[in-house]
Design a protein around this motif. Structure first.
Motif, short mmCIF file in Angstrom:
data_model
loop_
_atom_site.label_atom_id
_atom_site.label_comp_id
_atom_site.label_asym_id
_atom_site.label_seq_id
_atom_site.Cartn_x
_atom_site.Cartn_y
_atom_site.Cartn_z
N ARG A 259 0.87 -1.16 0.00
CA ARG A 259 0.00 0.00 0.00
C ARG A 259 0.92 1.22 0.00
O ARG A 259 1.80 1.35 0.84
CB ARG A 259 -0.90 0.00 1.23
N GLU A 260 0.72 2.14 -0.96
CA GLU A 260 1.64 3.25 -1.14
C GLU A 260 1.12 4.59 -0.62
O GLU A 260 1.89 5.54 -0.51
CB GLU A 260 2.01 3.40 -2.62
N PHE A 261 -0.19 4.67 -0.29
CA PHE A 261 -0.73 5.95 0.12
C PHE A 261 -1.93 5.72 1.03
O PHE A 261 -2.55 4.66 1.00
CB PHE A 261 -1.15 6.78 -1.10
N VAL A 262 -2.25 6.74 1.83
CA VAL A 262 -3.39 6.64 2.73
C VAL A 262 -4.69 6.66 1.93
O VAL A 262 -4.74 7.14 0.81
CB VAL A 262 -3.39 7.80 3.76
N ALA A 263 -5.73 6.10 2.55
CA ALA A 263 -7.06 6.04 1.93
C ALA A 263 -7.00 5.43 0.53
O ALA A 263 -7.69 5.86 -0.39
CB ALA A 263 -7.71 7.43 1.87
N SER A 264 -6.14 4.42 0.38
CA SER A 264 -5.89 3.82 -0.93
C SER A 264 -5.82 2.30 -0.78
O SER A 264 -5.48 1.78 0.28
CB SER A 264 -4.58 4.33 -1.53
N PRO A 265 -6.09 1.60 -1.87
CA PRO A 265 -6.05 0.13 -1.83
C PRO A 265 -4.63 -0.41 -1.90
O PRO A 265 -3.68 0.31 -2.21
CB PRO A 265 -6.83 -0.24 -3.09
N VAL A 266 -4.51 -1.69 -1.61
CA VAL A 266 -3.28 -2.41 -1.95
C VAL A 266 -3.16 -2.41 -3.48
O VAL A 266 -4.13 -2.64 -4.19
CB VAL A 266 -3.33 -3.85 -1.41
N ILE A 267 -1.97 -2.09 -3.96
CA ILE A 267 -1.77 -1.94 -5.40
C ILE A 267 -1.58 -3.31 -6.05
O ILE A 267 -0.57 -3.98 -5.83
CB ILE A 267 -0.57 -1.03 -5.69
N SER A 268 -2.55 -3.71 -6.84
CA SER A 268 -2.45 -4.95 -7.60
C SER A 268 -1.69 -4.70 -8.90
O SER A 268 -1.49 -3.55 -9.30
CB SER A 268 -3.86 -5.49 -7.91
N PRO A 269 -1.28 -5.77 -9.58
CA PRO A 269 -0.59 -5.57 -10.87
C PRO A 269 -1.46 -4.80 -11.86
O PRO A 269 -2.67 -5.04 -11.96
CB PRO A 269 -0.33 -7.00 -11.35
N LEU A 270 -0.83 -3.89 -12.56
CA LEU A 270 -1.48 -3.14 -13.63
C LEU A 270 -0.78 -3.48 -14.94
O LEU A 270 0.44 -3.30 -15.06
CB LEU A 270 -1.40 -1.64 -13.37
N VAL A 271 -1.53 -3.97 -15.89
CA VAL A 271 -0.98 -4.38 -17.18
C VAL A 271 -1.58 -3.49 -18.26
O VAL A 271 -2.81 -3.30 -18.31
CB VAL A 271 -1.28 -5.86 -17.49
N SER A 272 -0.73 -2.93 -19.12
CA SER A 272 -1.25 -2.11 -20.22
C SER A 272 -0.49 -2.42 -21.50
O SER A 272 0.72 -2.65 -21.48
CB SER A 272 -1.14 -0.63 -19.87
N PHE A 273 -1.22 -2.42 -22.61
CA PHE A 273 -0.66 -2.59 -23.94
C PHE A 273 -0.85 -1.29 -24.71
O PHE A 273 -1.83 -0.57 -24.50
CB PHE A 273 -1.38 -3.71 -24.70
N GLU A 274 0.07 -1.01 -25.61
CA GLU A 274 -0.06 0.19 -26.43
C GLU A 274 0.42 -0.09 -27.85
O GLU A 274 1.54 -0.56 -28.06
CB GLU A 274 0.76 1.33 -25.82
N LEU A 275 -0.44 0.19 -28.81
CA LEU A 275 -0.11 0.09 -30.22
C LEU A 275 -0.01 1.50 -30.78
O LEU A 275 -0.95 2.29 -30.65
CB LEU A 275 -1.19 -0.70 -30.97
N LYS A 276 1.13 1.80 -31.41
CA LYS A 276 1.37 3.18 -31.86
C LYS A 276 1.77 3.18 -33.33
O LYS A 276 2.60 2.37 -33.77
CB LYS A 276 2.47 3.82 -31.02
N TYR A 277 1.18 4.12 -34.04
CA TYR A 277 1.50 4.30 -35.46
C TYR A 277 1.94 5.73 -35.69
O TYR A 277 1.24 6.68 -35.31
CB TYR A 277 0.29 3.97 -36.34
N LYS A 278 3.10 5.91 -36.31
CA LYS A 278 3.66 7.25 -36.56
C LYS A 278 3.97 7.41 -38.04
O LYS A 278 4.47 6.48 -38.68
CB LYS A 278 4.94 7.46 -35.75
N THR A 279 3.70 8.58 -38.56
CA THR A 279 4.07 8.91 -39.93
C THR A 279 4.90 10.17 -39.93
O THR A 279 4.72 11.05 -39.09
CB THR A 279 2.84 9.13 -40.82
N ASN A 280 5.82 10.27 -40.87
CA ASN A 280 6.63 11.47 -41.05
C ASN A 280 6.44 12.01 -42.46
O ASN A 280 7.38 12.40 -43.15
CB ASN A 280 8.11 11.17 -40.81
N PHE A 281 5.20 12.00 -42.91
CA PHE A 281 4.89 12.39 -44.28
C PHE A 281 5.36 13.81 -44.59
O PHE A 281 5.77 14.11 -45.70
CB PHE A 281 3.38 12.27 -44.51
N PHE A 282 5.29 14.67 -43.57
CA PHE A 282 5.63 16.08 -43.80
C PHE A 282 7.09 16.39 -43.47
O PHE A 282 7.48 17.54 -43.40
CB PHE A 282 4.72 16.98 -42.94
#
Length: 826
Positions: free
Chosen positions: A795-818
């Motif tokens: 637990r990292e802060f008051v009035a807060s839950p025990v922190i469970s694992p957080l999993v996130s995925f990110e798909l990113k597309y970039k163009t440099n057309f200009f």
């Protein structure tokens, strides 16, 4: 004839002179061939330099024949040095391609002195979260990267909630670290709290984040007290193209972002960004106590969502200047933690409008911020209000409706009275800021001179401030900073000062001194700095829950005659010694030791009516100021006497090779409280206890991380240990079982009710975070981020839950057309 001879002599002299001097010109690009506009090209020994134009081109003229060391630098890129032979009467071409900084030693930073400097030259401890760090971190919340920085106390209160503290005395309402974004204050107007998730900028538009440890009030003003966090966004001239990203994770997290930047011509460019995120907070309910019974939070909504967008337009009047205009907006709904319970934040909007001019010697900046919410409320107080009506026979519908503003108090078997115990927060506050600055250099002498103005216009519509008609508070600061650098000997000297005038607190002087000495590949520094923390409008004029929480802008008089003085400006005097540099070709160290002397420390919320009811607020009876209040229980803010704190921060970066490096950070923090000074008596009982000035910071913490990037793969893993520690903030308690006053009775009991909240025990522990990604092409990448990889119970802060694992995925597309083509310089 004499005139002809004289003319021939002058012509000969001119030809000889032109033959004795030469020119250096060329093109500066990044590693992808994109011209870098505004890169610095300089010859230190001649005190001569220039910046590149729109096309990345530069020219250095009238250079005496000879061989010179030429340095090329740009913020976020590694500095490059070249040996160049200049021949009289001719032009030498020097083209350079800069790489993004892969070594901390090569970093160019901007925030410390408001001008580009190599990180080893800065007389302060600076942490840098670079564009590459951000690019390779596939989470919508880049605040998590602060956990990997030395000297920073990072806390997580849930999926969305992250926060940082620097050098002690954290709380659920911590405004001691100033946060700025592109020279705009990123703080809420009435409370002074960091905007955090309320920020109007998006992850893909952030170029870098610079975190300075220690006071930085001389250039940045009040409340750059324990530290400064500066976010710098990307300029379209170095970041053309389009970025589209989508992300998802557990806790129903979904996010989508769009950024586009384009250079129109050598005068105009623009960019815009958009983000939409949503998810569900951890399944945690904070107990609300009414009498001896506990109740769940009423109408708790754990779903959060945020929407933000903004746009910039840039105009270059000349090759060396730029005028920019910005508008940004954010709308947020989530759960916020305070020192008086949790808030249900509903559709809180922030808008910002900025106009800024930057040139070689002049800087001008003005911006306007406005904040609005109509439906945000304090969950704890609303729940208490609701229970009071239900227990006294009111219908469910009426109890819910009246719970936003009233609490029922029985006066007899079938009678009672409804008193104002408002739980609703409204906000219609405004802020206006302006700054002008001049800087220049004469040989070894550097000058910075500037002035700032700020007008806070708070308006809670009478819901959480004593603000009938609004509250306007202005402050003006005038500052100067002088630097003298002796390149040959390696010595550097800095002297700075600021006079800050506040409508309520008059003039305050904020000095700064530093001495630096370069030795081989490192720099020693000795610094002194002063910081001030001006009480926020909430500190001064707060009126929450029908007078249960009152600001201390006028002082209190208790029924027993005790006078509690009004809040004064908190000051800190900080002394620091440090070193940063290379210990070997592969090992970089940045370490410091500091000693702070704090006076008039502004406390967390304390019960000022513990010994006797509050009778007067200033010269006004409390019953007139807050109808229905008897002053028997009033939480407010006090100034403590004198508190000394001290500590050590150590950061080590070891580069195994160009692809693999390790990072080790360690921090120690301690304090000394004068128990004989009754000004440190927080509960006014005539006895000074250690618990009355809560440190709210671990004594020891360390982290160990590994970074790997090669070809198309990148990844990082960080282990972070935070020594268990007690945390007290208002009604919130997270502490081990203990006897506070030595009477043999444990006032604090772990895993039990303490006061108006439940105490789950101390904060801290050990966690491991990891992230990795793969670039399928220059345009397409996929990333994965895992917080608390091994599901540690922490637990990292008051009035807060025990922190469970957080999993996130990110798909990113970039163009440099200009993307512009590099110009031909021949």
């Amino acid at each position: 004839m004499k005139k002809l001879l004289l003319l021939l002599t002058l012509m000969g002299s001119f030809v000889a002179s032109s033959q004795e001097t030469g020119t250096i010109k060329g093109l500066i690009t990044d590693s992808n061939g994109l011209p870098l506009s505004g890169a610095t090209v300089s010859i230190k020994i001649l005190m001569k330099g220039t910046t590149t134009n729109f096309d990345g081109l530069y020219t250095l003229e009238n250079i005496e024949a000879g061989t010179y060391d030429v340095s090329v630098s740009y913020i976020g890129f590694a500095m490059a040095n070249y040996s160049v032979l200049v021949t009289g009467g001719s032009t030498t071409t020097l083209n350079a391609s800069l790489d993004e900084s892969s070594s901390i030693l090569d970093e160019i930073v901007l925030t410390a002195n408001k001008q580009p400097q190599k990180i080893t030259d800065v007389p302060a401890t600076v942490n840098v979260i670079s564009a590459r760090d951000i690019e390779e971190f596939p989470s919508f919340n880049i605040g998590e990267l602060a956990a990997r920085q030395k000297g920073v106390d990072f806390v997580r209160s849930g999926v969305l909630g992250t926060g940082i503290n620097i050098r002690g005395f954290n709380s659920a309402f911590n405004s001691k670290n100033l946060q700025v974004t592109d020279d705009r204050l990123s703080t809420l107007i009435a409370t002074g709290l960091p905007m955090g998730s309320f920020s109007t900028v998006t992850k893909d538009d952030i170029a870098r984040v610079e975190i300075l440890l220690g006071p930085n009030g001389t250039l940045y003003g009040p409340n750059a007290h324990n530290g400064l966090v500066s976010t710098i966004t990307k300029n379209p001239r170095q970041s053309e193209g389009t970025t589209f990203a989508i992300g998802a994770g557990n806790q129903n997290v979904v996010t989508a972002r769009l950024r586009h930047a384009q250079v129109i011509d050598d005068k105009f460019s623009y960019k815009f960004h958009f983000e939409r995120s949503q998810g569900t907070e951890f399944d945690y309910v904070d107990s609300v106590y009414v009498g001896t019974n506990s109740y769940t939070e009423l109408d708790l909504d754990r779903d959060f969502e945020a929407e933000k967008y903004g746009a910039n337009i840039f105009f270059k009047p000349t090759a060396g200047s730029e005028l920019s205009a910005y508008y940004g907006h954010s709308t947020n709904s989530n759960i916020g933690i305070t020192n008086a319970g949790r808030n249900q934040i509903k559709d809180w909007t922030i808008d910002e409008l900025q106009l800024k001019f930057v040139s070689k010697n002049f800087f001008a900046n003005t911006y306007y911020t406005w904040s609005n919410t109509e439906d945000t409320y304090a969950i704890n107080q609303r729940t208490q209000n609701y229970v009071s009506f239900i227990q006294n026979g009111f219908s469910e519908e009426e109890a819910r409706e009246r719970s936003f503003t009233e609490q029922w108090f029985p006066t007899g078997p079938d009678t009672g009275i409804a008193l104002q115990r408002g739980a609703l927060f409204k906000d219609d506050s405004r802020r206006f800021n302006a700054e002008g600055q001049y800087n220049n250099r004469w040989n070894e002498f550097y000058l910075t001179l500037g002035a700032q103005y700020q007008l806070d216009m708070a308006d809670s519509k009478g819901t959480y401030l004593l603000d009938q008609g609004g509250i306007d508070i202005g402050q003006t600061g005038v500052y100067t900073q002088l630097e003298y650098k002796l390149e040959d000997s390696g010595w550097g000297f800095l002297l700075g000062g600021r006079i800050d005038n506040h409508d309520l607190y008059g003039n305050n002087f904020i000095p700064k001194l530093a001495v630096t000495k370069k030795i081989n590949d490192g720099t020693f520094r000795l610094t002194y700095g002063k910081g001030i923390a001006v009480p926020s409008i909430l500190n001064l004029k707060g009126n929450l829950f029908g007078g249960l929480v009152l600001g201390n802008g006028e002082g209190f008089t208790l029924a027993n005659g005790t006078v509690i003085p009004r809040l004064q400006v908190e000051t800190i005097n900080s002394y620091e010694i440090g070193y940063k540099g290379k210990l070997s070709d592969k090992l970089f160290v940045d370490t410091n030791a500091y000693y702070n002397q704090s006076d008039n420390f502004i406390s967390p919320l304390v019960n000022v009516a513990a010994g006797s009811p509050v009778e007067l607020v200033g010269n006004t009876p409390i019953g007139e100021l807050v109808p229905g209040s008897n002053g028997a229980f009033v939480l407010s803010y006090l100034n403590f006497g004198s508190v000394d704190t001290y500590g050590v921060d150590v950061g080590l970066n070891y580069y195994f090779n160009d692809n693999f490096r390790a990072v080790f950070n360690y921090s120690y923090f301690g304090r000394s409280l004068d128990k004989n000074d009754l000004n440190n008596d927080g509960n006014l009982d005539g006895q000074v206890l250690e618990s009355e000035l809560p440190i709210n910071t671990p004594n020891n913490k360390f982290s160990l991380g590994f970074h790997y990037a090669k070809s198309k793969f990148y990844g990082a893993m960080y282990g972070r240990f935070v020594q268990k520690y007690d945390f007290f903030s208002g009604i919130n308690v997270a502490a081990e079982t203990q006897d506070l006053d030595g009477d043999g009775v444990n006032e604090i009991v772990e895993n039990a009710r303490v006061g108006r909240t439940w105490n789950y025990g101390q904060l801290g522990g050990f966690t491991v975070d990891a992230n990795a990604g793969y670039n399928f092409s220059e345009s397409l990448s996929l990333g994965l981020s895992i917080t608390n990889l091994f599901n540690a119970e922490i637990r990292e802060f008051v009035a807060s839950p025990v922190i469970s694992p957080l999993v996130s995925f990110e798909l990113k597309y970039k163009t440099n057309f200009f993307k512009r083509k590099a110009s031909n310089v021949n």
